[in-house]
Design a protein around this motif. Structure first.
Motif: not given
Length: 546
Positions: A156-166
């Motif tokens: 998992k390499l990219v952070p989400p725009v919203e939330g915590d799970a990448w």
């Protein structure tokens, strides 16, 4: 002495790993295990799960794990899955003398599905898993880890725009996939150059450039969640530098020099021993500080971290007692047992998990973690020092009680003082634990196994102190109790978590090493019995000759 210490530390740091072209991959942020970590840590942990080591055929984990995702079919014939349990090998009808197997040999085995069902039934019954089922669970985890990485779902390499799970590689948006594709192309070119023993300067630079571009793209998604650069660098440095490994090397050198002081009668070597001890202690503290900075908490949340902390405390107490009494036996015992603890922590990753893990929910109070856990475990350091001095005392009794009277008195004084220090920390540590238990679980004391064995250890050492004060225990008795009573600490520290596996302190439970710990305790009990019988025989002979 200060100049010598700084020179020694500078030499150690010179031997730490230097950055090379292509090393940028190590610093790639990955979300895994409830935290953001460098890809270097992620790859090491995944290869450790599957293969049992952090390198495969002298190749770094960062290369190996990436190829699992990019070319999983190329690993079909590789023996990368480690199985150590003979019962599991027998159940799978695989050769017991073999340790590594291909995926087809294990997971293509028709019996593997039956064993997984057997494991699931055991888990549903909520019974404590014995070593056989623990080995099955590890095998299932190996299968899951490889499959998830190969499918691109675990990285998992990219952070989400919203939330915590990448966002994982398999879930990336097309524009992100395109940028990541440049990374994979550069990676393939780089490892191709390495395999053909060509210059990797250009391919490494290309890979680093592609990684910078990808990280800039990922950071745009959520700059706040992606802001971990300083801790990422610190963790990669921690992984490569191995501060605790350097510490026990320096402690062993200090121990060797102290032995030479005695055997060659050269007191001048004592200063050199102090230099190596101080340098080792500085690196020990530095490693501890790195873990604190990376995780943002006191690093005493699992068995590995408490072993590191106890070893640190042992050196501290030995040095303080040595400065007060100048008996030299304190440093000998302290450096030996501290180095022993660090070696065990370094060479038993399957038992003592060295990975950096976030706190369990019940432990998420830095205040209580610091004052309770650090207080109660630092008491183990003093008791560990008393144990080491007890071993030294046995050696003197074995060599001759009359000849080494002075040394025996020094050892006994050290054991008595160490036990006093240990009790002074263990008693308030137990009380503080009760206050934390009331805060977390709503009761001060509940006769939980961890609580009970900590109390038993305290009462055992209090009994020794009172018996010594009353004159009921003489010098030999103090040497013996310094060794035997430490078994209570081993039970409270290791046994409750790794043998009983029961109680509310489940966050500290682990598996493995029972046979080694049992042998360690058993051999010391046999040594005590042997020396006691030998001493009694000598005393009887002296009386008859008189």
């Amino acid at each position: 002495m200060k100049k010598m210490v700084f020179f020694l530390l500078s030499v150690v740091f010179c031997f730490s790993a230097k950055a090379a072209p292509g090393d940028g991959l190590k610093y790639l942020p990955v979300q895994d295990g409830g935290r953001v970590k460098p890809y270097d840590s992620f790859a090491r942990e995944m290869l450790e799960i599957v293969y049992g080591k952090t390198k495969f055929e002298k190749r770094n984990a960062t290369e190996i794990v990436m190829t699992w995702m990019l070319a999983p079919q190329s690993w079909e014939g590789k023996k990368i899955f480690e199985v150590r349990n003979h019962q599991v090998l027998e159940a799978l009808k695989l050769p017991k003398e073999q340790r590594y197997f291909t995926g087809a040999e294990i997971f293509g085995n028709e019996r593997f599905t039956l064993l997984r069902q057997e494991l699931q039934n055991k888990r549903e019954s909520k019974e404590k898993l014995n070593p056989y089922f623990q080995a099955l669970q590890r095998l299932e985890n190996q299968f899951f880890t490889f499959q998830e990485i190969a499918a691109g779902r675990m990285l998992k390499l990219v952070p989400p725009v919203e939330g915590d799970a990448w966002i994982s590689v398999s879930e990336m948006q097309p524009e992100q996939q395109e940028v990541f594709m440049e990374v994979t192309k550069a990676f393939v070119s780089h490892i191709g150059a390495m395999a053909s023993e060509q210059s990797t300067a250009q391919t490494g630079a290309d890979l680093d450039a592609a990684l910078v571009k990808f990280q800039e793209s990922a950071k745009k998604q959520n700059p706040v969640l992606y802001d971990h650069a300083s801790k990422i660098r610190a963790e990669v440095h921690y992984n490569e530098f191995h501060p605790f490994r350097w510490s026990y090397i320096l402690y062993f050198i200090a121990f060797t020099l102290l032995l030479l002081v005695w055997t060659l009668n050269k007191p001048g070597l004592s200063k050199a021993a102090w230099v190596f001890l101080i340098a080792g202690f500085i690196l020990h503290t530095y490693g501890f500080g790195l873990r604190m900075y990376i995780m943002g908490r006191a690093p005493v949340s699992n068995m590995y971290e408490t072993v590191i902390w106890v070893s640190w405390g042992t050196i501290l107490f030995a040095a303080i007692l040595e400065l007060i009494y100048k008996f030299r036996v304190f440093l000998v015992a302290g450096t030996l047992v501290a180095a022993f603890g660090l070696v065990i922590a370094d060479f038993a990753p399957a038992v003592l998990d060295p990975t950096l893990q976030p706190l369990e929910p019940v432990l998420r109070s830095n205040y209580w973690l610091t004052i309770h856990v650090m207080t109660i475990t630092i008491s183990y350091a003093a008791f560990f020092l008393a144990f080491g001095l007890g071993d030294l005392g046995l050696f003197y009794y074995l060599r001759g009680e009359e000849k080494y009277q002075h040394q025996i008195r020094s050892v006994v004084t050290g054991i008595y003082r160490s036990i006093q220090i240990g009790v002074a920390f263990l008693a308030p540590g137990i009380i503080l634990g009760g206050i934390w238990a009331d805060y977390s679980w709503g009761r001060f004391w509940g006769w939980d196994p961890k609580e009970t064995w900590a109390l038993i250890a305290l009462l055992g050492y209090l009994a020794v102190l009172h018996a010594r004060y009353a004159g009921m225990i003489k010098n030999f008795g103090m040497v013996v109790t310094g060794i035997i009573t430490f078994s209570l600490v081993i039970m409270a520290w290791y046994g409750v978590n790794f043998v009983l596996g029961a109680g509310l302190h489940s966050y500290g439970f682990g598996a493995g090493g029972i046979e080694y710990v049992s042998a360690f305790v058993g051999l010391h009990i046999l040594a005590v019995i042997y020396v006691a019988i030998l001493r009694r025989g000598r005393n009887s002979s002296d009386k008859k000759s008189a």
